[in-house]
Design a protein around this motif. Structure first.
Motif, PDB file in Angstrom:
ATOM      1  N   VAL A  21      50.557 -57.350  92.666  1.00 10.75           N
ATOM      2  CA  VAL A  21      50.490 -57.410  91.265  1.00 10.75           C
ATOM      3  C   VAL A  21      51.228 -58.269  90.610  1.00 10.75           C
ATOM      4  O   VAL A  21      50.768 -58.973  89.597  1.00 10.75           O
ATOM      5  CB  VAL A  21      50.896 -55.929  90.656  1.00 10.75           C
ATOM      6  N   LEU A  22      52.526 -58.289  90.892  1.00 10.09           N
ATOM      7  CA  LEU A  22      53.332 -59.408  90.092  1.00 10.09           C
ATOM      8  C   LEU A  22      52.824 -60.869  90.414  1.00 10.09           C
ATOM      9  O   LEU A  22      52.908 -61.751  89.609  1.00 10.09           O
ATOM     10  CB  LEU A  22      54.784 -59.518  90.520  1.00 10.09           C
ATOM     11  N   ALA A  23      52.448 -61.122  91.613  1.00 13.58           N
ATOM     12  CA  ALA A  23      51.736 -62.279  92.088  1.00 13.58           C
ATOM     13  C   ALA A  23      50.679 -62.571  91.036  1.00 13.58           C
ATOM     14  O   ALA A  23      50.485 -63.617  90.483  1.00 13.58           O
ATOM     15  CB  ALA A  23      51.356 -62.234  93.557  1.00 13.58           C
ATOM     16  N   GLN A  24      49.733 -61.605  91.119  1.00 11.96           N
ATOM     17  CA  GLN A  24      48.378 -61.958  89.956  1.00 11.96           C
ATOM     18  C   GLN A  24      49.015 -62.250  88.664  1.00 11.96           C
ATOM     19  O   GLN A  24      48.544 -62.842  87.912  1.00 11.96           O
ATOM     20  CB  GLN A  24      47.774 -60.640  90.076  1.00 11.96           C
ATOM     21  N   ASP A  25      49.973 -61.648  88.235  1.00  7.32           N
ATOM     22  CA  ASP A  25      50.442 -61.930  86.899  1.00  7.32           C
ATOM     23  C   ASP A  25      51.227 -63.123  86.783  1.00  7.32           C
ATOM     24  O   ASP A  25      51.703 -63.455  85.805  1.00  7.32           O
ATOM     25  CB  ASP A  25      51.330 -60.564  86.337  1.00  7.32           C
ATOM     26  N   GLY A  26      51.448 -63.703  87.946  1.00 13.85           N
ATOM     27  CA  GLY A  26      52.097 -64.974  87.833  1.00 13.85           C
ATOM     28  C   GLY A  26      53.599 -64.877  87.774  1.00 13.85           C
ATOM     29  O   GLY A  26      54.132 -65.938  87.117  1.00 13.85           O
ATOM     30  N   LEU A  27      54.152 -63.629  88.004  1.00 15.09           N
ATOM     31  CA  LEU A  27      55.612 -63.424  87.696  1.00 15.09           C
ATOM     32  C   LEU A  27      56.443 -63.697  88.835  1.00 15.09           C
ATOM     33  O   LEU A  27      57.743 -63.803  88.705  1.00 15.09           O
ATOM     34  CB  LEU A  27      55.580 -62.030  87.223  1.00 15.09           C
ATOM     35  N   ILE A  28      55.739 -64.302  89.919  1.00 16.60           N
ATOM     36  CA  ILE A  28      56.790 -64.399  90.992  1.00 16.60           C
ATOM     37  C   ILE A  28      56.395 -65.907  91.403  1.00 16.60           C
ATOM     38  O   ILE A  28      55.416 -66.605  91.195  1.00 16.60           O
ATOM     39  CB  ILE A  28      56.695 -63.561  92.240  1.00 16.60           C
ATOM     40  N   VAL A  29      57.578 -66.717  92.022  1.00 17.96           N
ATOM     41  CA  VAL A  29      57.453 -67.935  92.291  1.00 17.96           C
ATOM     42  C   VAL A  29      56.558 -67.906  93.552  1.00 17.96           C
ATOM     43  O   VAL A  29      57.207 -67.421  94.813  1.00 17.96           O
ATOM     44  CB  VAL A  29      58.668 -68.462  92.776  1.00 17.96           C
ATOM     45  N   ALA A  30      55.469 -68.148  93.871  1.00 20.32           N
ATOM     46  CA  ALA A  30      54.334 -67.872  94.868  1.00 20.32           C
ATOM     47  C   ALA A  30      54.751 -68.293  96.249  1.00 20.32           C
ATOM     48  O   ALA A  30      54.686 -67.480  97.058  1.00 20.32           O
ATOM     49  CB  ALA A  30      53.203 -68.347  94.631  1.00 20.32           C
ATOM     50  N   ASP A  31      55.363 -69.554  96.298  1.00 16.26           N
ATOM     51  CA  ASP A  31      55.626 -69.911  97.826  1.00 16.26           C
ATOM     52  C   ASP A  31      57.152 -69.375  98.074  1.00 16.26           C
ATOM     53  O   ASP A  31      57.378 -69.744  99.137  1.00 16.26           O
ATOM     54  CB  ASP A  31      55.376 -71.350  98.002  1.00 16.26           C
ATOM     55  N   SER A  32      57.700 -68.514  97.344  1.00 18.18           N
ATOM     56  CA  SER A  32      59.109 -67.988  97.897  1.00 18.18           C
ATOM     57  C   SER A  32      58.754 -66.691  98.321  1.00 18.18           C
ATOM     58  O   SER A  32      59.730 -66.053  98.838  1.00 18.18           O
ATOM     59  CB  SER A  32      60.021 -67.932  96.556  1.00 18.18           C
ATOM     60  N   ARG A  33      57.559 -66.140  98.229  1.00 19.19           N
ATOM     61  CA  ARG A  33      57.563 -64.664  98.710  1.00 19.19           C
ATOM     62  C   ARG A  33      57.267 -64.554 100.357  1.00 19.19           C
ATOM     63  O   ARG A  33      56.691 -65.571 101.137  1.00 19.19           O
ATOM     64  CB  ARG A  33      56.302 -64.050  98.378  1.00 19.19           C
ATOM     65  N   PHE A  34      57.835 -63.854 100.916  1.00 19.05           N
ATOM     66  CA  PHE A  34      57.963 -63.609 102.548  1.00 19.05           C
ATOM     67  C   PHE A  34      58.234 -62.287 102.756  1.00 19.05           C
ATOM     68  O   PHE A  34      58.809 -61.452 101.755  1.00 19.05           O
ATOM     69  CB  PHE A  34      58.862 -64.711 103.161  1.00 19.05           C
ATOM     70  N   ASP A  35      57.809 -61.738 103.826  1.00 19.03           N
ATOM     71  CA  ASP A  35      57.995 -60.305 104.439  1.00 19.03           C
ATOM     72  C   ASP A  35      59.367 -60.484 105.032  1.00 19.03           C
ATOM     73  O   ASP A  35      59.661 -61.077 105.986  1.00 19.03           O
ATOM     74  CB  ASP A  35      56.952 -59.893 105.166  1.00 19.03           C
ATOM     75  N   LEU A  36      60.278 -59.512 104.176  1.00 19.63           N
ATOM     76  CA  LEU A  36      61.623 -59.454 104.727  1.00 19.63           C
ATOM     77  C   LEU A  36      61.759 -58.601 105.849  1.00 19.63           C
ATOM     78  O   LEU A  36      62.587 -59.039 106.981  1.00 19.63           O
ATOM     79  CB  LEU A  36      62.480 -59.343 103.585  1.00 19.63           C
ATOM     80  N   LEU A  37      61.470 -57.337 105.721  1.00 16.96           N
ATOM     81  CA  LEU A  37      61.703 -56.323 106.531  1.00 16.96           C
ATOM     82  C   LEU A  37      60.699 -55.626 106.978  1.00 16.96           C
ATOM     83  O   LEU A  37      59.599 -55.522 106.263  1.00 16.96           O
ATOM     84  CB  LEU A  37      62.659 -55.253 106.260  1.00 16.96           C
ATOM     85  N   GLY A  38      60.594 -54.953 108.195  1.00 20.27           N
ATOM     86  CA  GLY A  38      59.674 -53.701 108.656  1.00 20.27           C
ATOM     87  C   GLY A  38      60.512 -52.795 108.786  1.00 20.27           C
ATOM     88  O   GLY A  38      61.675 -52.414 109.089  1.00 20.27           O
ATOM     89  N   ASN A  39      59.354 -51.701 108.893  1.00 19.45           N
ATOM     90  CA  ASN A  39      60.060 -50.192 109.264  1.00 19.45           C
ATOM     91  C   ASN A  39      58.839 -49.517 110.021  1.00 19.45           C
ATOM     92  O   ASN A  39      57.676 -50.016 110.154  1.00 19.45           O
ATOM     93  CB  ASN A  39      60.342 -49.506 107.937  1.00 19.45           C
ATOM     94  N   ARG A  40      59.491 -48.503 110.432  1.00 15.07           N
ATOM     95  CA  ARG A  40      58.501 -47.607 111.336  1.00 15.07           C
ATOM     96  C   ARG A  40      58.469 -46.441 110.867  1.00 15.07           C
ATOM     97  O   ARG A  40      59.508 -45.733 110.224  1.00 15.07           O
ATOM     98  CB  ARG A  40      58.815 -47.696 112.782  1.00 15.07           C
ATOM     99  N   LEU A  41      57.299 -45.493 111.140  1.00 12.93           N
ATOM    100  CA  LEU A  41      57.288 -44.026 110.656  1.00 12.93           C
ATOM    101  C   LEU A  41      57.706 -43.428 111.968  1.00 12.93           C
ATOM    102  O   LEU A  41      57.268 -43.831 113.082  1.00 12.93           O
ATOM    103  CB  LEU A  41      56.014 -43.737 110.348  1.00 12.93           C
TER     104      LEU A  41
END
Ligand SMILES: Nc1ncnc2c1ncn2[C@@H]1O[C@H](COP(=O)(O)OP(=O)(O)OP(=O)(O)O)[C@@H](O)[C@H]1O
Ligand SMILES: Nc1ncnc2c1ncn2[C@@H]1O[C@H](COP(=O)(O)OP(=O)(O)OP(=O)(O)O)[C@@H](O)[C@H]1O
Ligand SMILES: [Mg+2]
Ligand SMILES: [Mg+2]
Lengths: 231, 240, 360, 360, 231
Positions: free
Chosen positions: B72-92
């Motif tokens: 949502v934030l990306a769509q709104d142009g509120l994040i620096v697009a190329d700074s985004r990355f998946d930091l963590l993962g988790n399991r159920l």
């Protein structure tokens, strides 16, 4: 005992006190005025005003916080207005006070209004015949007589402001030193494994503080009442 | 942008999902020591934080518990697009009340409904908080969501779901692996297969073209940070 | 300053329709319980908004529904003594007393407070709060509070009802002074014929919300048909002047040439005053009585004999001093063959002329 | 049933120390404003817990601090008429009147309500709430409420102060009947000498929290030194019996052989009653007066002459009918050479014997 | 207009009303009693009782919910007791009512207490002299005179119960048809992107319902007051 809580927690305690104090103080004049309007005036739309006052009680706090964010955020219409006169509430402690004040407002108004309705209008009439205008009647007769109600309302408002969580975290986020009040700190601790102990310590602190305010108000109210009742 | 009063860039405000509190506190301590930057960490639900960012919150970095709000934030142009990355993962994981419970292998044949008997399954709010969304998907994958939905006890967050199981209010619960580790009263009896739900990822992004923000995001991928995250039970995705 | 009142107001089950003009002085509203006295006063005070009417004290028009004029109570400059004291519970007696003072444009002198406190005997109560006062003490403070507001109109609703005779005797002269020495009109509710006689310039008698009778105190009290409260209240009023004060505690008065002895009055020789002669205190004799303890014997002729519904009759006598009313039994009237024109003597005991029957 | 009261209580600035025993009947508490009357009544009601004392109505002991006995107010079976009405604002007049009735063990007959309502003249107000009543109406309802509670002790704190004469005259006989026909003790606060004379079996005069005087009504009123409120209240009481009722509205009484004519009394021929003769209504003559409107002339001798501090003196006369007090001026006393032993006549006007001075 | 809300939402509306109604009704007797104790009795530990009553106001709702869970859960001491008499509150709407009731309790007590303190003790004394025992004085004099306060308190309590979120979701979780009240549904919608519209629709419903209760109470209170004031 200072290491019972970490510095960040002490900060939260101080902030909570500041926020609750200013929230209560800030809504007091408007609360008294609103109670007066609701208790003694008659006009079209009174029910609407009454409803508005109660809104924060009815709405889930998240919604109140959301609406505050829309209205008072830096991009919100009211927030913009305030900013022009140099007041920033978004993500500041003043915003936390605003949220807490709004959430506590209905409780304050109800208390004061009930007290005000219990004031015998005959006394107010007597004051008027002695030359006191509406304003002076209010200041010299009504106000002193509702002091116990104002006190009761203020304490409930203060307690509510100390405990307010949902609207605050939604509106001004959870920034240590700025907007992280006690309940928010408690929340943060409860979100992660092993935080329960720290959370409970903070809960104890809030309870102690609020109880202190409560006892103080009871003592004051009793003194006022005794004076008036003459016993 | 940073908080008022910080013209120098010596301060950095990070909005992060509440479940990251312990790990990020550790990481932040290291970072502050290394760079002298004053870090402000604000933990709340991802939805609240995202909305605040939309409303102009003075945050420099956002770490969400779910990709949706980052989108949502990306769509709104509120994040620096190329700074985004998946930091963590988790399991159920499926947790059960008590300490001495047999492990279960969770496959499509696993009869969770039968295991529950007439009791409930604790989980986070389905369709609302990230853990609930993943859990619902996983149960759907089991083919039992329709049956289970009325038998769940959905709470505000994973910690309370865990507390329900720990107190024996419900025999089972579905929580994040990272949360289950530290709770003494429960046993993680089964891990949900990775394909049973969309990948659980915590995306991170900078909100401004700020060098400090970039630096912090880099630091999150450092070994120091990795150790801290892993100690809390997260899988570190970045840098792999 | 004159007082002009005209009011129409409907309450469920009660209709008020009252209209009277009273000259400068003190106007007593007289009437049975529930006859509308308090309602009139409340309208004058502005606490009740009547359906229609006008109240003015001189040219100070308090309201006039025709002219759509309505002064709010606090601009009416009132001194209202309520029927039920209405003291401010959170203020001390002193603060209660001075309450109106805060708002009075020209402040009464400080000495005024001391004088009123002295008169009311509440000096030892000044620091108490009303909850700690006795009923009569409350009422006295309420009187003081109203008087100290420098009012332009005094409204007094049975101010003395809760007080004992001795205390009343101390407060009555104060009202007399107010009536005579200031131009403040006073509207005064009372059930007591004594107070009427002593204080009233004008009497307005109400009956079920209407004015049943109105007139100067002398007219109304001199009217054999007027029965204030009960027939015992019948009594005429004589105008007199002080001649001398005697050593034995009596004062000698001159009432249009007739000599009267009354218990010592406060007025100085030469000053005028009025004396109320209660009908029941007058004995009629056909011959001049001798060796009798009564000191006042006025010669006169019978003017009118009005038999009442009971055993009594009111006899109006024309004496040199003025009209005197006597209440006698019908039996005596018959035995003495009292009829208009008959010469006779009115015997009036000095002591029966009570201090409260003698007023400025 | 007798009433026994003994109380000690300290308030800041006021000490009460009162003790009296009164026989069956009505006990009047008499005294200036602030003398402690209400405090005594409140202690008897249990609304004030005195430092020490005991109050008993016959063998119904309300409290006794020595015996550590304390009945809570609701177990005292009271009919308390408060000085300030204290009606329940949320109840109608009817509900107020019947309030005590709900809690009375043996219920008064339904007829009782009607009778009380009739006597108090509040029939048209039954469905109203107190806020819509006039001051006097409230007080009347408060009287009714207390009387209808089937009390074992009636406490009346100036019950009639707010009422006009006519209304008082209607209610007084009711208290007389209560006093005479029931065994319920009545403790009654009053400032009015008339009420004292008419109602009191026993009079207890308070002064600054102490009993200044106590005795039967006849004793206290027959004492020339007793000045109820003001000197005007001096007056003796005669015991008499009705001889006949005459057509002209007069009743003929026999007072120990002396004949008295008074305005019609309600008692039947043969019944006893008491008549109060006010000192100021008695004229003293040395010779038997002729051709005079006064119908009652009693022969007697002077017993005592007590000069007062003012111009007057109280003369006690020994007549066939009993002791009669006359108030005359010192000047007359000197002129007539009044001294003990002197034979003289007491002239008493029939009409001056007011209905309220004649009671069962 | 029924498809303005889905069936699940309508269910939430109905449930919210039920929960708020029973919560308010349920705490009313205890609230009146507690207010009476606080206003008119004097005993050691009064301040502690007073503090306990206010606790739900001071504590973050999550904590209250958590404590409820400990106490009233199936394994909790009170929950066990209740279960033995056949009452199960865990995961039931009755539990939601319990949570809402406890959160609303301090507001109810404060209102009633204020009204009670405004009742002139002289009237109660008058009733006592007429033979009414403490209990009957309360029923025939105090209670009718504080009706406006009870009404005011009940409406505030009802509004609070309608809006209660934090303690409810923690204690009885979010079970559609059992414990999913309006605020919980609103919360759920607000958690996901794009849920604002649905949330606002539900908010409108709660506001309308609560306003209805509010207006109703005002009308009733006014009628009562007019009766007593006689105007
Ligand atoms: N709570 C109190 N504290 C101190 N003094 C008090 C208190 N209540 C009453 N008093 C004083 O006690 C005295 C007796 O009061 P009480 O009410 O018994 O008088 P009273 O004889 O009934 O007078 P009144 O005729 O004016 O009603 C008064 O002087 C009054 O000021
Ligand atoms: N609000 C009201 N509604 C209906 N009737 C009322 C209201 N207020 C007063 N009354 C009636 O109006 C009449 C006049 O009342 P008011 O108070 O003027 O009497 P009052 O002459 O002062 O009597 P009192 O001597 O008893 O004080 C009474 O019969 C009373 O019952
Ligand atoms: Mg009146
Ligand atoms: Mg008294």
């Amino acid at each position: 005992m200072t290491d019972w809580l970490g510095p960040e927690e002490w900060q939260a305690v101080g902030l909570s006190l500041k926020v609750a104090f200013w929230a209560t103080l800030g809504i007091l004049p408007l609360g008294i005025f609103t109670a007066h309007v609701l208790a003694r005036w008659d006009f079209v739309g009174k029910q609407i005003l009454n409803g508005l006052v109660h809104l924060p009680l009815i709405l889930p706090p998240v919604v109140t916080g959301y609406l505050l964010l829309m209205g008072f955020g830096t991009r919100g219409p009211l927030g913009g207005l305030l900013q022009e006169v140099g007041i920033v509430v978004a993500f500041r402690w003043s915003g936390a006070a605003l949220a807490a004040g709004i959430m506590a407002f209905p409780l304050l108004v109800r208390s004061i209004r009930l007290s005000m309705e219990a004031v015998d209008p005959k006394l107010e009439q007597a004051a008027a015949t002695l030359g006191a205008s509406r304003f002076w009647v209010f200041v010299t007769v009504t106000l002193p007589l509702i002091l116990p109600g104002i006190l009761a309302g203020s304490v409930v408002a203060f307690a509510k402001a100390m405990g307010e969580f949902g609207a605050t975290i939604t509106f001004v986020s959870n920034i240590p030193g700025q907007t992280q009040t006690l309940p928010l700190a408690v929340y943060s601790f409860l979100q992660v494994p092993g935080g329960e102990d720290a959370a409970m310590r903070l809960v104890v602190v809030s309870v102690v503080v609020a109880m202190g305010a409560l006892v103080l108000s009871e003592v004051l109210a009793r003194r006022i009442a005794r004076r008036v009742a003459g016993t | 942008a940073a908080l008022a009063g910080s013209a120098s860039g010596q301060e950095l405000t990070v909005f992060a999902a509440a479940s990251l509190k312990n790990a990020l506190h550790q990481v932040a301590g290291e970072y502050e020591a290394q760079t002298g930057t004053d870090l402000h960490l604000s933990f709340a639900g991802s939805s609240a934080l995202a909305r605040q960012i939309q409303a102009g919150a003075p945050a420099d970095v956002f770490i969400s518990a779910h990709p949706a709000w980052m989108d949502v934030l990306a769509q709104d142009g509120l994040i620096v697009a190329d700074s985004r990355f998946d930091l963590l993962g988790n399991r159920l994981v499926l947790v059960a009340h008590g300490v001495d419970v047999k492990p279960i292998e969770i496959t499509k044949d696993f009869d969770l409904v039968g295991h529950l008997g007439d009791q409930r399954l604790a989980m986070a709010l389905a369709g609302a908080v990230p853990a609930g969304i993943y859990t619902a998907a996983a149960l759907d994958w089991l083919g039992q969501w329709q049956d289970l939905a009325p038998r769940t006890a959905q709470v505000g967050n994973v910690r309370i779901a865990l507390a329900l199981v720990a107190r024996g209010e419900t025999p089972f619960g579905v929580v994040y692996q990272s949360d289950a580790l530290a709770e003494p009263g429960v046993t993680a009896v089964g891990l949900f297969p990775l394909d049973s739900h969309p990948p659980i990822v915590y995306p991170a992004a900078a909100l401004s073209d700020d060098a400090d923000a970039e630096r912090f995001l880099m630091f999150l991928q450092s070994d120091t940070a990795r150790a801290a995250f892993e100690a809390q039970g997260f899988a570190v995705l970045a840098g792999e | 300053m004159s007082l002009s009142v005209s009011l129409r107001h409907s309450l469920p089950g009660f209709d008020l329709d009252v209209s009277f003009d009273a000259p400068r002085g003190l106007t007593v509203l007289f009437g049975a319980s529930g006859s509308g006295k308090t309602t009139v006063i409340e309208a004058a005070a502005g606490l009740l908004r009547p359906d229609a009417g006008r109240v003015a004290a001189g040219d100070h028009v308090l309201f006039d529904t025709d002219a759509r004029h309505w002064l709010p109570p606090h601009r009416r400059r009132l001194g209202y003594i309520f029927q039920e004291s209405r003291l401010f519970p959170h203020l001390t007696v002193r603060q209660n007393l001075l309450y109106g003072h805060w708002f009075a444009p020209r402040s009464a002198a400080r000495g005024e407070l001391d004088r009123v406190v002295e008169m009311l005997g509440v000096g030892h109560l000044l620091t108490r709060r009303p909850a700690k006062l006795s009923g009569g003490e409350k009422q006295r403070v309420a009187i003081g509070r109203a008087l100290l507001a420098s009012p332009k109109l005094i409204l007094a609703d049975e101010p003395l009802a809760a007080l004992d005779e001795a205390r009343k005797a101390e407060i009555l002269p104060y009202f007399e002074r107010l009536r005579d020495e200031t131009s403040v009109p006073i509207l005064y509710v009372s059930h007591s014929a004594t107070e009427v006689a002593r204080l009233a310039t004008t009497v307005v008698a109400l009956e079920a919300g209407k004015v049943a009778r109105q007139g100067t105190a002398a007219e109304v009290l001199g009217d054999p048909a007027f029965r204030p409260g009960s027939v015992r209240g019948v009594g005429a009023m004589l105008e007199a002047r002080v001649l001398a004060h005697h050593d034995d505690g009596l004062s000698e008065l001159d009432a249009k040439g007739a000599r009267l002895l009354v218990p010592r009055v406060p007025q100085a020789p030469g000053q005028g005053l009025r004396v109320r002669i209660m009908g029941q205190d007058v004995t009629i004799a056909l011959s001049k009585p001798e060796n009798i303890s009564a000191l006042n014997v006025l010669a006169g002729t019978v003017e009118e004999v009005s038999p009442g519904s009971g055993p009594g009759a009111v006899v109006a006598l024309n004496t040199k001093a003025g009209r005197v009313l006597a209440r006698v039994t019908k039996r005596s009237a018959a035995a003495l063959k009292l009829a208009p024109g008959l010469p006779c003597y009115a015997i009036i005991k000095t002591v029966s002329i009570a201090p409260q029957d003698v007023g400025g």
